[in-house]
Design a protein around this motif. Sequence first.
Motif, PDB file in Angstrom:
ATOM      1  N   VAL A 143     -18.713  34.707 -61.805  1.00 33.53           N
ATOM      2  CA  VAL A 143     -19.416  35.035 -60.613  1.00 33.53           C
ATOM      3  C   VAL A 143     -19.582  36.599 -60.323  1.00 33.53           C
ATOM      4  O   VAL A 143     -20.458  37.144 -59.860  1.00 33.53           O
ATOM      5  N   LEU A 144     -18.652  37.358 -60.684  1.00 33.26           N
ATOM      6  CA  LEU A 144     -18.537  38.713 -60.439  1.00 33.26           C
ATOM      7  C   LEU A 144     -18.881  39.782 -61.540  1.00 33.26           C
ATOM      8  O   LEU A 144     -18.898  40.833 -61.259  1.00 33.26           O
ATOM      9  N   GLY A 145     -18.497  39.318 -62.838  1.00 28.32           N
ATOM     10  CA  GLY A 145     -18.510  40.204 -63.789  1.00 28.32           C
ATOM     11  C   GLY A 145     -19.989  40.892 -64.136  1.00 28.32           C
ATOM     12  O   GLY A 145     -21.009  40.404 -63.614  1.00 28.32           O
ATOM     13  N   PHE A 146     -19.795  41.792 -65.221  1.00 27.43           N
ATOM     14  CA  PHE A 146     -21.053  42.294 -65.675  1.00 27.43           C
ATOM     15  C   PHE A 146     -22.066  41.431 -66.055  1.00 27.43           C
ATOM     16  O   PHE A 146     -23.340  41.780 -66.243  1.00 27.43           O
ATOM     17  N   THR A 147     -21.573  40.315 -67.016  1.00 31.16           N
ATOM     18  CA  THR A 147     -22.739  39.497 -67.477  1.00 31.16           C
ATOM     19  C   THR A 147     -23.005  38.298 -66.336  1.00 31.16           C
ATOM     20  O   THR A 147     -23.752  37.440 -66.868  1.00 31.16           O
ATOM     21  N   SER A 148     -22.586  38.412 -65.175  1.00 29.16           N
ATOM     22  CA  SER A 148     -22.933  37.344 -64.223  1.00 29.16           C
ATOM     23  C   SER A 148     -24.630  37.358 -64.060  1.00 29.16           C
ATOM     24  O   SER A 148     -25.073  38.376 -63.863  1.00 29.16           O
ATOM     25  N   LYS A 149     -25.057  36.355 -63.987  1.00 29.99           N
ATOM     26  CA  LYS A 149     -26.517  36.165 -63.693  1.00 29.99           C
ATOM     27  C   LYS A 149     -26.862  35.860 -61.965  1.00 29.99           C
ATOM     28  O   LYS A 149     -27.950  35.474 -61.579  1.00 29.99           O
ATOM     29  N   MET A 150     -25.872  35.990 -61.282  1.00 32.09           N
ATOM     30  CA  MET A 150     -25.761  35.813 -59.849  1.00 32.09           C
ATOM     31  C   MET A 150     -26.172  36.933 -58.900  1.00 32.09           C
ATOM     32  O   MET A 150     -26.073  38.082 -59.488  1.00 32.09           O
ATOM     33  N   GLU A 151     -26.964  36.634 -58.208  1.00 36.35           N
ATOM     34  CA  GLU A 151     -27.308  37.540 -57.178  1.00 36.35           C
ATOM     35  C   GLU A 151     -26.496  37.662 -55.801  1.00 36.35           C
ATOM     36  O   GLU A 151     -25.707  36.725 -55.613  1.00 36.35           O
ATOM     37  N   LYS A 152     -26.537  38.770 -54.967  1.00 36.43           N
ATOM     38  CA  LYS A 152     -25.845  38.714 -53.748  1.00 36.43           C
ATOM     39  C   LYS A 152     -26.308  37.774 -52.716  1.00 36.43           C
ATOM     40  O   LYS A 152     -27.462  37.351 -52.780  1.00 36.43           O
ATOM     41  N   THR A 402     -25.913  31.396 -56.695  1.00 38.13           N
ATOM     42  CA  THR A 402     -26.052  30.846 -58.280  1.00 38.13           C
ATOM     43  C   THR A 402     -27.444  30.811 -58.744  1.00 38.13           C
ATOM     44  O   THR A 402     -28.398  30.608 -57.707  1.00 38.13           O
ATOM     45  N   PRO A 403     -27.726  31.112 -59.925  1.00 37.97           N
ATOM     46  CA  PRO A 403     -29.048  30.956 -60.381  1.00 37.97           C
ATOM     47  C   PRO A 403     -29.691  29.502 -60.222  1.00 37.97           C
ATOM     48  O   PRO A 403     -28.848  28.621 -60.196  1.00 37.97           O
ATOM     49  N   PRO A 404     -31.163  29.203 -60.251  1.00 40.09           N
ATOM     50  CA  PRO A 404     -31.694  28.175 -60.075  1.00 40.09           C
ATOM     51  C   PRO A 404     -30.931  26.965 -60.865  1.00 40.09           C
ATOM     52  O   PRO A 404     -31.106  25.863 -60.554  1.00 40.09           O
ATOM     53  N   GLU A 405     -30.903  27.322 -62.066  1.00 42.76           N
ATOM     54  CA  GLU A 405     -30.444  26.361 -63.167  1.00 42.76           C
ATOM     55  C   GLU A 405     -28.809  26.124 -62.732  1.00 42.76           C
ATOM     56  O   GLU A 405     -28.460  24.993 -63.519  1.00 42.76           O
ATOM     57  N   GLY A 406     -28.057  26.579 -61.983  1.00 40.35           N
ATOM     58  CA  GLY A 406     -26.850  26.316 -61.646  1.00 40.35           C
ATOM     59  C   GLY A 406     -25.752  27.128 -62.499  1.00 40.35           C
ATOM     60  O   GLY A 406     -26.296  28.138 -63.347  1.00 40.35           O
ATOM     61  N   LEU A 407     -24.464  27.067 -62.160  1.00 42.16           N
ATOM     62  CA  LEU A 407     -23.498  27.883 -62.964  1.00 42.16           C
ATOM     63  C   LEU A 407     -22.479  26.939 -63.402  1.00 42.16           C
ATOM     64  O   LEU A 407     -21.583  26.277 -62.576  1.00 42.16           O
ATOM     65  N   GLN A 408     -22.042  26.824 -64.423  1.00 42.73           N
ATOM     66  CA  GLN A 408     -20.877  26.375 -65.048  1.00 42.73           C
ATOM     67  C   GLN A 408     -19.433  27.329 -65.509  1.00 42.73           C
ATOM     68  O   GLN A 408     -19.877  28.205 -66.121  1.00 42.73           O
ATOM     69  N   PRO A 416     -24.126  23.748 -58.495  1.00 45.69           N
ATOM     70  CA  PRO A 416     -25.709  23.654 -58.574  1.00 45.69           C
ATOM     71  C   PRO A 416     -26.432  24.981 -58.051  1.00 45.69           C
ATOM     72  O   PRO A 416     -25.692  25.829 -57.939  1.00 45.69           O
ATOM     73  N   GLY A 417     -27.695  25.104 -58.600  1.00 48.59           N
ATOM     74  CA  GLY A 417     -28.429  26.051 -58.367  1.00 48.59           C
ATOM     75  C   GLY A 417     -28.494  26.455 -56.783  1.00 48.59           C
ATOM     76  O   GLY A 417     -28.525  25.625 -56.025  1.00 48.59           O
ATOM     77  N   VAL A 421     -21.500  31.578 -53.383  1.00 48.33           N
ATOM     78  CA  VAL A 421     -20.328  31.047 -54.085  1.00 48.33           C
ATOM     79  C   VAL A 421     -19.452  32.296 -53.434  1.00 48.33           C
ATOM     80  O   VAL A 421     -19.993  33.599 -53.586  1.00 48.33           O
ATOM     81  N   THR A 422     -18.185  32.229 -53.085  1.00 47.56           N
ATOM     82  CA  THR A 422     -17.218  33.573 -52.892  1.00 47.56           C
ATOM     83  C   THR A 422     -16.128  33.173 -53.678  1.00 47.56           C
ATOM     84  O   THR A 422     -15.321  31.933 -53.777  1.00 47.56           O
ATOM     85  N   ILE A 423     -15.430  34.147 -53.997  1.00 49.12           N
ATOM     86  CA  ILE A 423     -14.131  34.232 -54.615  1.00 49.12           C
ATOM     87  C   ILE A 423     -13.143  35.120 -53.646  1.00 49.12           C
ATOM     88  O   ILE A 423     -13.095  36.249 -53.473  1.00 49.12           O
ATOM     89  N   PRO A 424     -12.309  34.239 -52.875  1.00 43.92           N
ATOM     90  CA  PRO A 424     -11.440  34.841 -51.884  1.00 43.92           C
ATOM     91  C   PRO A 424     -10.157  35.451 -52.544  1.00 43.92           C
ATOM     92  O   PRO A 424      -9.184  34.989 -52.965  1.00 43.92           O
ATOM     93  N   ALA A 425     -10.414  36.859 -52.655  1.00 45.08           N
ATOM     94  CA  ALA A 425      -9.516  37.757 -53.327  1.00 45.08           C
ATOM     95  C   ALA A 425      -7.952  37.544 -52.802  1.00 45.08           C
ATOM     96  O   ALA A 425      -7.158  37.793 -53.385  1.00 45.08           O
ATOM     97  N   PHE A 426      -8.047  37.703 -51.394  1.00 42.35           N
ATOM     98  CA  PHE A 426      -6.501  37.694 -50.731  1.00 42.35           C
ATOM     99  C   PHE A 426      -5.798  36.302 -51.144  1.00 42.35           C
ATOM    100  O   PHE A 426      -4.597  36.421 -51.628  1.00 42.35           O
ATOM    101  N   ALA A 427      -6.674  35.370 -51.277  1.00 42.34           N
ATOM    102  CA  ALA A 427      -5.931  33.967 -51.512  1.00 42.34           C
ATOM    103  C   ALA A 427      -5.481  34.204 -53.170  1.00 42.34           C
ATOM    104  O   ALA A 427      -4.440  33.549 -53.467  1.00 42.34           O
TER     105      ALA A 427
END
Length: 527
Positions: A143-152, A402-408, A416-417, A421-427
Amino acid sequence: MGPPLATTLPTTAVVSAILLHHLILKRFEIDHLVLHLTATSWAAYAGLVSVVGLQLATSTAFSFFAILSVTILVYRAFFHPLRDFPGPFPAKLTKFWAVWKTWDSKFAFFKQVHPELRRQYGDYVRTGPREISIFDVKGIQPVLGFTSKMEKGPYYDVFERSLHLNRDHIWHRQRRKVWDNGMKQSLSDYGPRVEEFTSELLDRIERTNGQSVTLNEFCIHYSYDVMSALVFGRSMGFNTGQSSDVANRIIQIIADSLHALGLMCHIPWLMKALGTLLSSAGPMALWEDWTRDQLAERRALKDPRPDFMMHLLEGTPRSPQGDRLLFGESRLIISAGSDTTANSLTCIFIQLALHPHLVKELRQELECGGYSCLRPQPVLDSIINESMRVWPAVFFPSQRVTPPEGLQIPGGRFIPGNMIVTIPAFALARDERNFARPDEFLPERWTTRPELAMTKTAFLPFLIGPYTCAGKSLAMMELRSVTARVMAEYDVVLPEDFDATKFFGGIEDHWTTGVPKQKVRFVKIAK
């Protein structure tokens, strides 16, 4: 002869509402068009009134919006691609559920509601109509890494464009080079400036003569002075008592807006609409006018001392669009950079006041190894890191789509695409699977007891990947400088009736962390 208008118009409205949802609303993101759609709807209604009269126009409009609302809600609840993900039922229908929970929890959504959702529903929770909150560390890199295909996500469309608030990853990558090169070149030059401001803070502390003062005020004034000098070549003058009335009003405007931002960050489309409407009037206009004046004065400076704006000016074309970008980025640097650092400093000092053995260890390290705000030091950095783990400067989790094809997620679920998506850092930082005794303040987990930090990748105070905080190095310089130099000379003494549970329980999650005001005394140590 066809059916009367009283029948055809409402019927047409019903069919139009269903088609609008099926062909457009469920397929495209329209958050940024709220004002346009509102104006168009009112114009269409007014035109219909002029043709068929008020009563028929109103019944037609009611039919359209009633069916549209029902269609949307039924789709979200039972037919949405996220329908199989667990979560509170109201969250499936509207993000106003999160607004209500924020208000009901007294602005503790991310520190109370999120952890409870994880315990109740698991690692993948539906927290909005098209939103999934992931509490699984395996999702961090995809989701957050350099290789992520996700947009803001849509949150990054609010307010004016800047390095932070934009969703164009190609433009961001180009602009980030300007920032990174500027930071790399200016930080070594700016180190002495940071120390100068810390010296001003120490002078201010000295003048208190051990009397009770508001800790938060000292921290926020310090950080605003540093960031304004970084951007405009001169400080706001808070630490030296030379701040202007306008500067005082600006800092109050930002403080007064935090509760509203804490609610609206859940519904960015409303945040953007209100921001657009209020940007040219009221308190925000003062903030914008001050920025314009300061930027003009900075441009006119002859042979300025090294600052970050020098690099932004060189990397930004001189044009109305370029000027708007500089306005947005300067406000971003000052407001976001100041509040986060100030809140972190406040929490660090409170923790050190509660743990005198750590103060002793810190002083021993400073006496033996010297000190530089430019380089990490084991004890000093462990205290800073642990404080940011327990109470991060920002609670709001970064949105990704997530990209149109979704994210595994490897070893996890398929998302799904075109879903947020959020990753709650505090939790994650308070999850016992990642950190042993997660609610305790234990800096040794970063030094001598690494077994207490089983999953260090769950520590995300500055994010990771291409959107990691560009000001991380500067923030650490400030935190090291103030923490080390103040604690080398002073004890931070809390009132006798200080209640740690009440204080930390009173921390609110706004756009940034809201730390309760706390009185302390700075008592000079004997040497």
